[in-house]
Each structure stands twice: as C-alpha cells, then as structure tokens.
Design an enzyme around this catalytic site. Structure first.
Site, PDB file in Angstrom:
ATOM      1  N   SER A  64       7.388  -0.819  -5.889  1.00  9.56           N
ATOM      2  CA  SER A  64       5.922  -0.795  -5.891  1.00  9.56           C
ATOM      3  C   SER A  64       5.288  -1.564  -4.748  1.00  9.56           C
ATOM      4  O   SER A  64       4.082  -1.446  -4.533  1.00  9.56           O
ATOM      5  CB  SER A  64       5.382  -1.331  -7.212  1.00  9.56           C
ATOM      6  N   LYS A  67       3.325   0.387  -2.369  1.00  6.46           N
ATOM      7  CA  LYS A  67       1.990   0.935  -2.681  1.00  6.46           C
ATOM      8  C   LYS A  67       0.892   0.453  -1.736  1.00  6.46           C
ATOM      9  O   LYS A  67       0.111   1.266  -1.234  1.00  6.46           O
ATOM     10  CB  LYS A  67       1.631   0.639  -4.144  1.00  6.46           C
ATOM     11  N   TYR A 188       7.147  10.321  -3.535  1.00  9.49           N
ATOM     12  CA  TYR A 188       6.744   8.971  -3.961  1.00  9.49           C
ATOM     13  C   TYR A 188       7.978   8.123  -4.296  1.00  9.49           C
ATOM     14  O   TYR A 188       8.075   6.945  -3.913  1.00  9.49           O
ATOM     15  CB  TYR A 188       5.805   9.084  -5.171  1.00  9.49           C
ATOM     16  N   TYR A 240      -0.846  -5.950 -11.665  1.00  9.06           N
ATOM     17  CA  TYR A 240      -1.029  -5.144 -12.878  1.00  9.06           C
ATOM     18  C   TYR A 240      -1.823  -5.892 -13.936  1.00  9.06           C
ATOM     19  O   TYR A 240      -2.865  -6.482 -13.651  1.00  9.06           O
ATOM     20  CB  TYR A 240       0.327  -4.704 -13.454  1.00  9.06           C
ATOM     21  N   VAL A 258       9.666  -3.407  -9.017  1.00  7.57           N
ATOM     22  CA  VAL A 258      10.632  -3.559 -10.116  1.00  7.57           C
ATOM     23  C   VAL A 258      12.047  -3.904  -9.672  1.00  7.57           C
ATOM     24  O   VAL A 258      12.867  -4.267 -10.495  1.00  7.57           O
ATOM     25  CB  VAL A 258      10.732  -2.329 -11.052  1.00  7.57           C
TER      26      VAL A 258
HETATM   27  N1  GLN Z   1       6.578  -1.417 -10.509  1.00  6.15           N
HETATM   28  C1  GLN Z   1       7.335  -0.693  -9.712  1.00  6.15           C
HETATM   29  O1  GLN Z   1       7.953  -1.213  -8.789  1.00  6.15           O
HETATM   30  C2  GLN Z   1       7.464   0.745 -10.053  1.00  6.15           C
HETATM   31  C3  GLN Z   1       8.068   1.561  -8.960  1.00  6.15           C
HETATM   32  C4  GLN Z   1       8.938   2.658  -9.487  1.00  6.15           C
HETATM   33  N2  GLN Z   1       9.421   3.457  -8.394  1.00  6.15           N
HETATM   34  C5  GLN Z   1       8.156   3.522 -10.449  1.00  6.15           C
HETATM   35  O2  GLN Z   1       7.399   4.336 -10.005  1.00  6.15           O
HETATM   36  O3  GLN Z   1       8.303   3.426 -11.632  1.00  6.15           O
END
Ligand code: GLN
Length: 408
Positions: A64, A67, A188, A240, A258
C-alpha cells in the site's frame, strides 16, 4: 568525529528488537512466508544524506505504500480535476480494504484505501502493461534505481484477490473504471508487488518532503502542488482507521503496507522508511509504529509541534544619522516578513532605508513578495531603498515600477 545520527537509529532499532507483537499478513499466502524478524530503519534528509541501520538492503513488496506514489503519478499525468473526478480526499476512518464509496459523489473516499487506490491506478494507462510500466518507471525514478516486481508475491495475491475484485466490480458499476475489473486489479496488484528497501522508501519520502525535488539536487520529479497534495492526503488518511491517532501521537504524514513497510515524509526535513513485517489490527507494522513514535518524540518531528520563528527574522533595526538599517536573518516566511513590515510601519524617519539580507538563508515566495511590497511602499513615501544582498537571496527585487533598490 563519527555522526551520532546512525548510532541513535541503532539504539532505536535495538530497543525494539525484542518486540514480537503482531502477526504477519496472511491473506496474501506469500507474505505469510516472510521472515517476521526482518527490521530496518532508514532516514533521508531533504539535502540528500541517508542514514540506515538493520536490514537496510532487504527487499520487500511496497504494497500500500505504492498508493501515494501512484496518486502522485496520476495527478501528474492527468491533472487534479481528472483525479478528483474519481477519488476524494476525505479520511475514511475505515479499514484499508473496505467496500465503501462517498455518499453523494459515489467516489472512493480517498486514494489511500484500496477502493481509491484501485481507481487511481486505473488512471496510469489504458492497459495492464501501460499502467504497470508507468508505476515501475515512476517509482524507479523516485528511488533513484531500477526497481523490479516480485512476481511470486504478485501471483500469490492475484490467486486470492476476491476482495479487491469485489471492490473493482463496485467501481465499474459506478463507471469509475473503464478497463475490466480483472485487468485493473491485475495492474494494481502488480504495482503493490514492486520491491523496495527501507533506503528506497526513505529517499522516495524525502522527495515528497522536499516539495517534489530529488533530495540534495535541483532535479524536480513532481510539482510542488502534487507533493503538497500527496502529503496532505497521507496526513489525513495514510494510516487508515488509525489515522487520527497517528496524526495526534506521531504527526508525520505516513503510509503503511501489509508487507510491513512504513514510509513517512516530514515536510521540509526528512523521509523515513521502516520495515518490520508483524502488523497490528489496523494492518500497520507494530515495530514500525513504535519507531515513528520514538523519532517523533525524541527528534521533535511532530508536524504540529511548531516553534515560533517569526520575530527572529528581524535581527536588528538601527537609525544612524538619518539612515535606517534593517538587518534580516534566517529563513523569511509570512510570519518573519510580517514582523519586519510591522517594525517598519512604526518608523517615522524620512531618510534612506538599508535592507541588509546578508544573513538571510532564504526567502519563501511569500516572504520575498511581502518584503518587496514593504520596499515599494517605503519608496512611495519618498525614501531611498538600498539592498545589501551579497548572496543573491532576493532575486529580481523589482519594486513594482521596474526600478530596483540601490545596491551597496
Ligand atoms: N494495506 C496494504 O498494503 C494492502 C495492499 C494489498 N496489495 C491489497 O490490496 O490488499
């Protein structure tokens, strides 16, 4: 002398090494296999020095943390309006993978949660290949080295991507995506599988912190406006459903992933990268959060813990035989310029005013314009204006009528 900064980072790392709280992400099978003990910290200053300790060469998938950078690429490629048409900027206070949209507009609430990030990713190109190649080349430019995709992590996530597919179908239903749900999620997920180290993250964060310029150089990678937008959204939504707690306790715009990565960007100062795979219930790295808490407390890095620096811009003001000498110092922004203009507004003299800028580090754009406006008004009062500026910190000091202050 050896710099104490790496020693300090080592002490922070050692003090948290025993903390094995949290669990590695297991909804992506490959991440469940990751070595949970990896731990690295890197800090890059806006003038380009990187300090790192621990597992600073270990590569892990950016997840993430991609992003904010995909958002930066979309803003750069498509412009602010096109991006705002499909994704908002409001903190969602929800989990990263929530299936949710804004009430009235039916856009994802922000680009830091999956719904918004999937929408943002779709703006990077017309096909999977185009989008992935844009993300990979942009992230590589930011990191200053060629990055690559961890194909195994990517395949493993695609095998279990039902939730993101559900989000993408929801977005298609509201005509936010033009490509198919599968193709957008494939792109993605590949974007999330780009490998980085904590040193890469620190450099990438420092670029945002430096207003879009590669740390230590004049090379502009994104516009000042894009850097500001991305940092703002990170500050409000990067963590978040823990974003509010994070902003109050740590106060550094940040983004977690994550795989255990955590990126921070403190405007004007540093980029920070931390990696430690065990996550808390929000999906944020447990040791990563602790590192940021320590840095924020120990190093005064909380964005809102501002120190007053206004009045110190006016070093001295003295009148000798009818000539007023105004000595300016440091970094001059709104509050500093205001203090200079206020002091001048109380002066009742009629002679020459000498502005000595030899101790000024820099004028912000606003600081410069305010000082020039003050000079213009002094000139309108019929007084001579002199500027001492041996380092050229006040470029193009036009007094509004094509004339310049007299040099000395
Ligand atoms: N919080 C994350 O790092 C989520 C990224 C992961 N690729 C997902 O889309 O679930």
């Amino acid at each position: 002398m050896r710099s104490p900064v790496p020693d300090y980072l080592r002490e922070v790392l050692d003090s948290l090494a025993d903390n094995t709280n949290g669990e590695v992400a297991d909804y992506i099978p490959d991440l469940a296999q990751a070595n949970p003990d990896v731990f690295g910290i890197a800090v890059t200053t806006v003038d380009g020095r990187t300090h790192s300790v621990g597992d600073d060469e270990v590569e892990f998938s950016i997840q993430s943390i991609s992003k904010p950078f995909a958002y930066a690429a979309a803003l750069t490629d498509r412009g602010f309006d096109a991006v705002a048409a499909i994704v908002g900027v409001e903190p969602s206070g929800e989990a990263f993978n929530e299936l949710s949209l804004e009430g009235g507009t039916r856009r994802p609430k922000n680009p830091m949660i999956n719904a918004g990030a999937i929408a943002t990713h779709s703006l990077l190109g017309a096909s999977v290949d185009e989008r992935v190649s844009r993300a990979l080349s942009f992230f590589s430019t930011l990191a200053g080295r060629q990055l690559s995709v961890d194909e195994s992590v990517c395949r493993s996530e695609l095998d279990t991507a039902d939730r993101n597919l559900a989000i993408a179908h929801m977005l298609r239903n509201y005509e936010i995506l033009s490509d198919t749900a599968h193709a957008v999620v494939e792109g993605y997920t590949t974007q999330c599988s780009i490998n980085v180290t904590v040193r890469d993250l620190a450099v990438m964060g420092a670029t945002l912190a430096a207003g879009g310029v590669r740390p230590g150089t004049e090379e502009r990678i994104v516009s000042r406006a894009v850097a500001r937008q991305v940092l703002s959204v990170m500050a409000g939504a990067g963590m978040y459903d823990a974003a509010g707690h994070w902003l109050t306790t740590v106060g550094i715009p940040a983004k977690s992933g994550v795989a255990g990565g955590l990126l921070g960007a403190l405007p004007g100062q540093v980029g920070i990268g931390v990696m430690s795979p065990r996550l808390d219930k929000h999906g944020n790295s447990v040791r990563g959060v602790k590192v940021f808490e320590r840095l924020s407390d120990d190093m005064g890095m909380h964005l809102m813990a501002a120190e007053p620096y206004g009045s110190s811009a006016l070093r001295s003001m003295s009148d000798t035989s009818g000539e007023l000498r105004v000595e300016i110092q440091g970094a001059v922004r709104f509050s500093g310029a205001e203090s200079i203009l206020d002091a001048l507004s109380h002066d009742t003299g009629t002679g020459t005013v000498v502005f000595d800028a030899s101790r000024v580090d820099r004028f912000s754009d606003v600081g410069r314009r305010m000082l020039l406006e003050g000079m213009r008004r002094i000139k309108l009062d019929g007084r001579d204006v002199v500027l001492v500026d041996p380092d050229g910190v006040l470029p193009d000091p036009d007094l509004g009528d094509g004339t310049f202050p007299l040099p000395r």
